[in-house]
Design a protein around this motif. Sequence first.
Motif, PDB file in Angstrom:
ATOM      1  N   MET A   1      50.718  21.469  43.788  1.00  0.00           N
ATOM      2  CA  MET A   1      50.850  22.905  44.083  1.00  0.00           C
ATOM      3  C   MET A   1      49.549  23.649  43.843  1.00  0.00           C
ATOM      4  O   MET A   1      49.139  24.490  44.653  1.00  0.00           O
ATOM      5  CB  MET A   1      51.960  23.510  43.221  1.00  0.00           C
ATOM      6  CG  MET A   1      52.147  25.003  43.462  1.00  0.00           C
ATOM      7  SD  MET A   1      52.702  25.873  41.971  1.00  0.00           S
ATOM      8  CE  MET A   1      51.211  25.792  40.961  1.00  0.00           C
ATOM      9  N   LYS A   2      48.901  23.339  42.728  1.00  0.00           N
ATOM     10  CA  LYS A   2      47.631  24.014  42.429  1.00  0.00           C
ATOM     11  C   LYS A   2      46.605  23.781  43.540  1.00  0.00           C
ATOM     12  O   LYS A   2      45.918  24.712  43.978  1.00  0.00           O
ATOM     13  CB  LYS A   2      47.047  23.489  41.106  1.00  0.00           C
ATOM     14  CG  LYS A   2      47.642  24.088  39.879  1.00  0.00           C
ATOM     15  CD  LYS A   2      47.100  23.425  38.619  1.00  0.00           C
ATOM     16  CE  LYS A   2      45.623  23.692  38.375  1.00  0.00           C
ATOM     17  NZ  LYS A   2      45.217  23.153  37.040  1.00  0.00           N
ATOM     18  N   ALA A   3      46.494  22.536  43.968  1.00  0.00           N
ATOM     19  CA  ALA A   3      45.528  22.218  45.025  1.00  0.00           C
ATOM     20  C   ALA A   3      45.879  22.953  46.316  1.00  0.00           C
ATOM     21  O   ALA A   3      45.007  23.443  47.040  1.00  0.00           O
ATOM     22  CB  ALA A   3      45.482  20.707  45.251  1.00  0.00           C
ATOM     23  N   PHE A   4      47.167  23.021  46.592  1.00  0.00           N
ATOM     24  CA  PHE A   4      47.635  23.687  47.811  1.00  0.00           C
ATOM     25  C   PHE A   4      47.335  25.186  47.749  1.00  0.00           C
ATOM     26  O   PHE A   4      46.792  25.773  48.697  1.00  0.00           O
ATOM     27  CB  PHE A   4      49.132  23.426  47.931  1.00  0.00           C
ATOM     28  CG  PHE A   4      49.813  24.000  49.141  1.00  0.00           C
ATOM     29  CD1 PHE A   4      49.440  23.629  50.419  1.00  0.00           C
ATOM     30  CD2 PHE A   4      50.884  24.873  48.992  1.00  0.00           C
ATOM     31  CE1 PHE A   4      50.107  24.136  51.530  1.00  0.00           C
ATOM     32  CE2 PHE A   4      51.564  25.381  50.083  1.00  0.00           C
ATOM     33  CZ  PHE A   4      51.167  25.015  51.361  1.00  0.00           C
TER      34      PHE A   4
ATOM     35  N   ALA B   1      45.087  26.604  45.954  1.00  0.00           N
ATOM     36  CA  ALA B   1      43.626  26.760  46.010  1.00  0.00           C
ATOM     37  C   ALA B   1      43.132  26.654  47.447  1.00  0.00           C
ATOM     38  O   ALA B   1      42.215  27.380  47.865  1.00  0.00           O
ATOM     39  CB  ALA B   1      42.960  25.706  45.124  1.00  0.00           C
ATOM     40  N   GLU B   2      43.738  25.760  48.216  1.00  0.00           N
ATOM     41  CA  GLU B   2      43.361  25.639  49.631  1.00  0.00           C
ATOM     42  C   GLU B   2      43.698  26.924  50.376  1.00  0.00           C
ATOM     43  O   GLU B   2      42.900  27.410  51.195  1.00  0.00           O
ATOM     44  CB  GLU B   2      44.102  24.451  50.253  1.00  0.00           C
ATOM     45  CG  GLU B   2      43.850  24.281  51.743  1.00  0.00           C
ATOM     46  CD  GLU B   2      44.865  23.380  52.429  1.00  0.00           C
ATOM     47  OE1 GLU B   2      45.076  22.251  51.972  1.00  0.00           O
ATOM     48  OE2 GLU B   2      45.462  23.827  53.433  1.00  0.00           O
ATOM     49  N   VAL B   3      44.862  27.482  50.097  1.00  0.00           N
ATOM     50  CA  VAL B   3      45.332  28.652  50.847  1.00  0.00           C
ATOM     51  C   VAL B   3      44.565  29.909  50.451  1.00  0.00           C
ATOM     52  O   VAL B   3      44.187  30.717  51.302  1.00  0.00           O
ATOM     53  CB  VAL B   3      46.847  28.843  50.625  1.00  0.00           C
ATOM     54  CG1 VAL B   3      47.325  30.171  51.209  1.00  0.00           C
ATOM     55  CG2 VAL B   3      47.617  27.677  51.228  1.00  0.00           C
ATOM     56  N   PHE B   4      44.316  30.059  49.145  1.00  0.00           N
ATOM     57  CA  PHE B   4      43.726  31.314  48.665  1.00  0.00           C
ATOM     58  C   PHE B   4      42.239  31.203  48.333  1.00  0.00           C
ATOM     59  O   PHE B   4      41.613  32.202  47.970  1.00  0.00           O
ATOM     60  CB  PHE B   4      44.503  31.827  47.443  1.00  0.00           C
ATOM     61  CG  PHE B   4      45.926  32.173  47.760  1.00  0.00           C
ATOM     62  CD1 PHE B   4      46.221  33.116  48.730  1.00  0.00           C
ATOM     63  CD2 PHE B   4      46.975  31.542  47.107  1.00  0.00           C
ATOM     64  CE1 PHE B   4      47.535  33.432  49.041  1.00  0.00           C
ATOM     65  CE2 PHE B   4      48.287  31.846  47.407  1.00  0.00           C
ATOM     66  CZ  PHE B   4      48.576  32.790  48.379  1.00  0.00           C
ATOM     67  N   GLY B   5      41.710  29.987  48.443  1.00  0.00           N
ATOM     68  CA  GLY B   5      40.266  29.806  48.294  1.00  0.00           C
ATOM     69  C   GLY B   5      39.772  29.923  46.866  1.00  0.00           C
ATOM     70  O   GLY B   5      40.480  30.277  45.969  1.00  0.00           O
TER      71      GLY B   5
END
Lengths: 263, 263
Positions: A254-257, A259-263
């Motif tokens: 979830m964290k990686a996801f 981070a991908e979405v919100f940069g």
Amino acid sequence: MILETLVTAYAPNLTAILDREPVPADGIVSHDLDYAADGVAFRGYIARPGGEGRHPGILVVHDWLGVTDYVRMRCDMLARLGYVAFAADVYGADVRPGPDEAAAVAGGFYRDRPLWRTRLTAAFARMREEPSVDPGRTAAIGYCFGGSSVLELARTGADVDAVVSFHGGLLTGPEGEAAHITAKVLVLHGAADPVAPDDAMLAFENDLRTAPAVDWQLVSYANAMHAFTLPDADAPEQGALFDARAERRSWAAMKAFLAEVFG
Amino acid sequence: MILETLVTAYAPNLTAILDREPVPADGIVSHDLDYAADGVAFRGYIARPGGEGRHPGILVVHDWLGVTDYVRMRCDMLARLGYVAFAADVYGADVRPGPDEAAAVAGGFYRDRPLWRTRLTAAFARMREEPSVDPGRTAAIGYCFGGSSVLELARTGADVDAVVSFHGGLLTGPEGEAAHITAKVLVLHGAADPVAPDDAMLAFENDLRTAPAVDWQLVSYANAMHAFTLPDADAPEQGALFDARAERRSWAAMKAFLAEVFG
């Protein structure tokens, strides 16, 4: 009344999870948050990074027990990561079922999807009004019933950037509805979860396949049963059991996801 | 003869992927690596961090074209991450099929699993002899045919800590064989990959479920076809197509997994 607290005291098995995320220099601010919609009173919870500024807002939808310390702890964890986390109260402030009533209360929403969606939409709208939330940068995550809930929210076509289901039931909808989904979808799934067996998982994937523009991912964790992220889940005979490894991995995913979405 | 090079020149679409991982201060060292087993000559490739010391060793198994620049580029990427990466040559140094022959060559191994396993085992053993490899800390990753290959290696009971399949075919084995697997398993799967359709995926998962001690995870990426990490894959009518988003996400998932395993 709003209770403003800097530290919420949790049971040790919740604190152990929370403390994987370090407290930021400015701390976090958290409190219960009362809101209302359509004449119904709700009591949610909000946690945000200390200091000024707007942050992405993450709606956190509870499991069938409603807003509990587990949900508040997850909100605090998200605030430590730099997000504003708002715990939705789907049930209403007066509805706090015990373990024996929870299935019936959640079942009422599964059977009344319009009401369920209304409640989710109200909580999402309330979150976006929060001054610390950037209303153009939002996600929703949820656990068990809450996992199903965030997928349901996405199906409404809500303007939410991302949704993450942790061991949620995997429902389908009317033909064509999946195409309404604009959120990126991450499903974190126990491969031994009787609430979402293989046939439900395939039906869910096939439903999403009818909407090729939808960006979804599904992760299956070996041997993980329903409720695998809940430290108190201890009913393997009913197919629900905490799994420390899948808990850690799914949070990291979830964290990686996010981070991908919100940069 | 060993060709020692500090920089391999790749096509721009490979360089763009490689350069997502920054070059470490000590650089990397890479070269072709000839080895032999059972009287057969092989030509693999090795890439390692510059400087002294032992590192975890990652076996990289090629797709049906054999050892190509794509595989060498992935080895270089892994070396930039601090691993020693060894490209296995399953086919043999004299066998470098063109696109029209590749399916037949790979098919020969799919049909002769004992030979396939012998070749994989030989490459794995050769990697562990490498002075820069810590033989007690190893993994294997692979692409397409190579994805199937690393799962096959795990099924031999090889003493490998982790295996990662990128868009590999998902085979099963004789009853009880899955219990031989000691490696942690990560399967990175295209949800639109005709090489591993849903029935194969479920059969694969059900096979692993017979061995509850096996730690496996399977990630399905929406709309991703076979060969989704290969920049040159461009045959959607045959179900094979590069997918930049799934390529990035699957690499990130592998990195997180290797970091979990090797600390």
